[in-house]
Motif scaffolding. Structure first.
Motif, PDB file in Angstrom:
ATOM      1  N   TYR B  64       0.760  -1.187  -0.080  1.00 62.52           N
ATOM      2  CA  TYR B  64       0.053   0.060   0.120  1.00 62.52           C
ATOM      3  C   TYR B  64       1.000   1.242  -0.012  1.00 62.52           C
ATOM      4  O   TYR B  64       0.490   2.182  -0.695  1.00 62.52           O
ATOM      5  N   GLY B  65       1.989   1.209   0.649  1.00 65.43           N
ATOM      6  CA  GLY B  65       2.799   2.418   0.846  1.00 65.43           C
ATOM      7  C   GLY B  65       3.350   2.683  -0.595  1.00 65.43           C
ATOM      8  O   GLY B  65       3.323   3.993  -0.943  1.00 65.43           O
ATOM      9  N   THR B  68       0.479   4.050  -2.800  1.00 62.65           N
ATOM     10  CA  THR B  68      -0.106   5.451  -2.768  1.00 62.65           C
ATOM     11  C   THR B  68       0.978   6.598  -3.244  1.00 62.65           C
ATOM     12  O   THR B  68       0.414   7.339  -3.627  1.00 62.65           O
ATOM     13  N   PHE B  69       2.218   5.991  -3.207  1.00 62.74           N
ATOM     14  CA  PHE B  69       3.266   6.924  -3.535  1.00 62.74           C
ATOM     15  C   PHE B  69       2.892   7.334  -5.046  1.00 62.74           C
ATOM     16  O   PHE B  69       3.364   8.594  -5.355  1.00 62.74           O
ATOM     17  N   TYR B  70       2.743   6.354  -5.827  1.00 57.07           N
ATOM     18  CA  TYR B  70       2.542   6.963  -7.381  1.00 57.07           C
ATOM     19  C   TYR B  70       1.047   7.152  -7.960  1.00 57.07           C
ATOM     20  O   TYR B  70       0.160   6.659  -7.362  1.00 57.07           O
ATOM     21  N   ASN B  71       1.323   8.231  -8.686  1.00 57.83           N
ATOM     22  CA  ASN B  71      -0.075   8.707  -9.019  1.00 57.83           C
ATOM     23  C   ASN B  71      -0.835   7.947  -9.954  1.00 57.83           C
ATOM     24  O   ASN B  71      -1.989   7.967 -10.006  1.00 57.83           O
TER      25      ASN B  71
END
Lengths: 220, 177
Positions: B64-65, B68-71
């Motif tokens: 998940y980490g 969520t970082f990438y658009n």
């Protein structure tokens, strides 16, 4: 063992020690948030532990420098203090300053730094950017306060050290970055109930054991 | 958020699970895998994240980490009527943010999310290439220029009405045929 000068005081430290640790061990305080022995390479993300070293053009982060013989280090120069004050003011601008109701009150690293650097806890001139969610209650035993968190990453590290993998993680990006416990519904492999490593390491009280029983008055 | 997968999505997830075998169990494969999942499912549902984390033997939180970082990764299914609000420089200056806020308030969701009935989803985009019409919103494939907060409700209403009309026509057809 390398010998060197910090603020005109001669210090000796083992080869391979970071400058920050050597100073802290010798009772020279350098503000820091994200440094933790064992995080290798150091995350160098809080940008607080600046010092000036003779021969360097500009202040450097002391957690990323190893001690060397005959180094001449100054921890209290106007340039260093300006960087630290600005860094702290920026951190405080995204921090919900409510010390009275915070479990970390009086042992909070931010309070300590503010006192040390003579910065007010509510700095003027900066916009306040608080996250919408005050408390993340998605973990069965822990509560997370995104508006207290300084994103130092120590909790992620200690959890990984203790459990092999971290149940905590950074998620999202930029202003929205938070620590998240995504997917910890099944805790059979983790002993969160009996482990408070992340709570103990948190420098600002952003993680807390869930308040059981009486309804938490801070709930909106 | 509606966590239930549709039957088609369940099928796609099974397909995903069988395809995972072709990826080696390396952390470096996480992003290619997530891209493959999103191509199949058009978003990353919690169930898929679980499957991926089990395959790579890392925690779900870590998957998940990264995601969520990438658009490019989304966590909500695209709505039937995707709404894209432009926040490029020109639209920003002309109040694109206010338009976005209006859509969000009207539909009760944030950007990146989808209404529980999966009718609408809101996204923000950076410039759609018609800055002269700023602020711009795109609903389905139609570009709506010179947006104003007062237009938001009308546009949504029109979609509702069109849907109702189709429904009525269908019922009529059925009863006639």
């Amino acid at each position: 063992m390398p010998k060197f000068l910090v603020d005109n005081k001669e210090i000796e430290a083992k080869q391979g020690t970071t400058l920050l640790k050597a100073c802290l061990d010798n009772e020279i305080y350098i503000p820091n948030l994200c440094y933790l022995e064992g995080i290798d390479p150091p995350s160098v993300s809080c940008r607080m532990c600046f010092v000036e070293i003779e021969g360097e053009r500009q202040p450097v982060t002391s957690c990323s420098v190893l001690v060397k013989d005959d180094m001449v280090v100054k921890t209290d120069t106007p340039a260093v203090r300006q960087l630290q004050r600005t860094g702290l003011r920026l951190l405080l601008s995204v921090h919900h300053v409510d010390c009275k109701n915070c479990q970390a009150n009086k042992k909070c690293e931010l309070q300590r730094m503010a006192k040390f650097l003579k910065v007010g806890l509510k700095p003027k001139g900066l916009e306040r950017h608080l996250r919408e969610i005050e408390i993340d209650r998605s973990h069965p035993f822990l509560d997370y306060y995104p508006n207290r968190c300084v994103l130092c990453g120590k909790c992620v590290h200690v959890c990984r050290e203790k459990n092999g993998q971290s149940a905590l993680t950074f998620s999202k990006r930029g202003f929205d970055t938070v620590i998240s416990f995504y997917g910890v519904r099944d805790l059979s492999t983790l002993e969160c109930e009996n482990c408070s490593a992340c709570i103990d390491i948190c420098p600002v009280g952003a993680l807390a054991l869930k308040v059981t029983g009486a309804e938490d008055p801070t709930t909106a | 958020m509606n966590d239930e997968l549709t039957p088609e999505e369940k099928e796609a997830l099974k397909d995903v699970a069988s395809k995972l075998g072709s990826f080696e169990k390396q952390r470096g494969n996480l992003i290619p895998i997530l891209q493959m999942v999103q191509e199949k499912l058009s978003y990353l549902p919690t169930q898929a994240i679980k499957v991926v984390s089990e395959h790579l033997e890392i925690f779900e939180s870590e998957v998940y980490g990264v995601a969520t970082f990438y658009n490019q990764f989304r966590f909500h299914p695209p709505g039937k009527h995707p709404i894209k609000v432009c926040l490029g420089t020109a639209c920003h200056v002309r109040g694109g943010g206010i338009i976005l806020e209006n859509f969000e308030r009207k539909l009760g969701i944030h950007y990146g999310q989808t209404t529980p009935d999966r009718e609408f989803s809101i996204e923000k985009v950076a410039c759609v290439g018609c800055c002269a019409l700023a602020p711009v919103a795109i609903i389905d494939e139609t570009v709506h220029g010179h947006m104003a907060p007062s237009k938001v409700e009308g546009l949504l209403m029109r979609i509702e009405i069109e849907k109702e009309m189709e429904e009525r026509a269908r019922i009529k057809d059925e009863s006639c045929g």
